[in-house]
Scaffold this active site. Structure first.
Site, PDB file in Angstrom:
ATOM      1  N   CYS A  88       0.840  -1.417  -0.048  1.00 43.53           N
ATOM      2  CA  CYS A  88      -0.023   0.018  -0.046  1.00 43.53           C
ATOM      3  C   CYS A  88       0.757   1.470  -0.084  1.00 43.53           C
ATOM      4  O   CYS A  88       0.390   2.444  -0.153  1.00 43.53           O
ATOM      5  CB  CYS A  88      -1.102   0.088   1.227  1.00 43.53           C
ATOM      6  SG  CYS A  88      -2.172  -1.236   1.179  1.00 43.53           S
ATOM      7  N   HIS A 337      -9.490   2.980  -1.873  1.00 47.27           N
ATOM      8  CA  HIS A 337      -7.889   2.732  -2.023  1.00 47.27           C
ATOM      9  C   HIS A 337      -7.398   1.892  -3.121  1.00 47.27           C
ATOM     10  O   HIS A 337      -7.395   0.524  -2.815  1.00 47.27           O
ATOM     11  CB  HIS A 337      -7.843   2.037  -0.460  1.00 47.27           C
ATOM     12  CG  HIS A 337      -6.472   1.702  -0.064  1.00 47.27           C
ATOM     13  ND1 HIS A 337      -5.181   2.018  -1.002  1.00 47.27           N
ATOM     14  CD2 HIS A 337      -5.990   0.888   1.143  1.00 47.27           C
ATOM     15  CE1 HIS A 337      -4.271   1.610  -0.108  1.00 47.27           C
ATOM     16  NE2 HIS A 337      -4.714   0.922   0.937  1.00 47.27           N
TER      17      HIS A 337
END
Length: 385
Positions: A88, A337
């Site tokens: 991430c 996301h």
């Protein structure tokens, strides 16, 4: 050596996985943003060719997404590309890597960022089962060896929230605030100048008004009787974000964000969401800067509980006096996301808030993200005019 400066920053609208961008592959998400950033830095690109393309990606088809996207964007065949996987934090790590190229004198103009298509990421299967049995689905690569627990991110967020005493009520309130901020920003047009429409999507499709009563009734998503729910977690998403970095000697008076310091650090693999805390502390220490010196903080909002655990530890109050400092226009809880892109999205947001927003030279902004496997990444930026 020349200090790296972000002089252009763009992103796609972020689409929830399986919706509007469900048929747009990761290279086709990245290519139009690369092309737009090249146009934004004209005529620098006429005087100096792009030296490299560095893109973060987590779950794509393999190969070299950056090279494929660069060619699809119409860049010259002499422009190489490299794909970075720091989970991430990939998009921000790619930007820090590009900055290192420039600082070392190995490049003068680099495009960097990230892209992710959760919708089109391939499903994999074992050719030979690890336990010697029949081949079967390959759910995911491990974040850590089994000895470290290898927690799923939702479970890890639950563990971190419990360890740091972050209540369900605060998590729900933070998620609602993120959506409310994003709706206000979208309606006010504060995202418009950073967006490149793709796949028929012209604006982020996820932000919505969240009813606190509905949030409070939502069941735990990952752990029985837990506090992390679908309502206070991000959505798996599709999107891309790219910035152009040049040496300060090449920017020719263009306003931008000078990369002051960056860091990637490790932390307890069982609590990966903690990673931004040591990463932020390291960059601030390296630059001799205090949190009170910052005008903007952008953190990848994977889970409200994780964000609050981090901000509590850093002495920030995003539900109170620091609401306009931390993710002032909402974050990944509201926008979504796209894993490999989100670290670059927060830099694009810093650029929008500070450079396009007219902040004076010397204004400081911070971007940070937690990383699966127990890491954190952070970058400190300064406005130049």
């Amino acid at each position: 050596m020349s200090a790296p400066v972000v002089v252009a920053a763009r992103r796609t609208p972020i689409g929830t996985a399986g919706r509007k961008l469900r048929e747009v592959t990761v290279d086709k998400l990245a290519a139009p943003v690369l092309a737009a950033v090249v146009d934004d830095v004209w005529p620098l690109t006429a005087m100096r060719g792009v030296d490299d393309v560095v893109l973060g990606n987590c779950l794509g088809p393999g190969g070299n997404v950056a090279r494929v996207a660069a060619l699809a964007a119409g860049l010259d065949v002499t422009v190489p590309g490299v794909t970075v996987d720091r989970q991430c934090g990939s998009g921000l790590a790619a930007i820090l890597q590009a900055g290192q190229f420039i600082r070392a004198g190995d490049a003068r103009l680099v495009l960097a960022g990230g892209a992710e298509s959760a919708s089109t990421a391939p499903r994999r299967s074992h050719r030979v089962a690890p336990d010697g049995g029949s081949p079967g689905p390959y759910e995911r690569a491990p974040f850590t060896p089994r000895a470290y627990g290898d927690p799923d991110m939702g479970v890890a967020a639950e563990d971190l929230a419990r360890a740091r005493g972050v209540t369900r009520g605060r998590q729900d309130a933070y998620a609602a605030a993120s959506h409310a901020k994003a709706l206000l920003a979208r309606d006010a047009g504060r995202f418009d100048d950073e967006l490149i429409p793709v796949g028929g999507l012209h604006r982020d499709d996820r932000p919505r008004r969240l009813d606190p009563a509905v949030l409070a009734r939502m069941p735990a998503a990952f752990v029985p009787r837990g506090t992390v729910t679908a309502g206070n977690s991000c959505a798996n998403s599709d999107g891309a974000a790219v910035v152009a970095l040049v040496g300060d000697d090449l920017r020719a008076g263009r306003p931008g964000l000078r990369l002051v310091a960056g860091a990637v650090v490790g932390c307890d693999p069982r609590l990966p969401g903690w990673g931004p805390v040591p990463a932020v502390r390291r960059v601030l220490s390296a630059a001799g800067v205090r949190l009170s010196d910052l005008a903007a903080v952008e953190i990848v909002e994977a889970f409200a509980g994780q964000v609050l655990a981090v901000t509590d530890a850093l002495g920030l109050d995003p539900l109170g006096k620091h609401a306009e400092l931390v993710c002032a226009d909402g974050g990944a809880l509201a926008l979504g996301h796209p894993w490999g892109a989100s670290g670059a999205v927060v830099v694009v947001r810093l650029f929008g808030r500070l450079v396009r927003g007219g902040a004076p030279a010397g204004t400081l902004g911070l971007a940070t993200a937690a990383i699966g496997g127990g890491m954190g990444v952070a970058g400190l930026f300064e406005v130049v005019r």
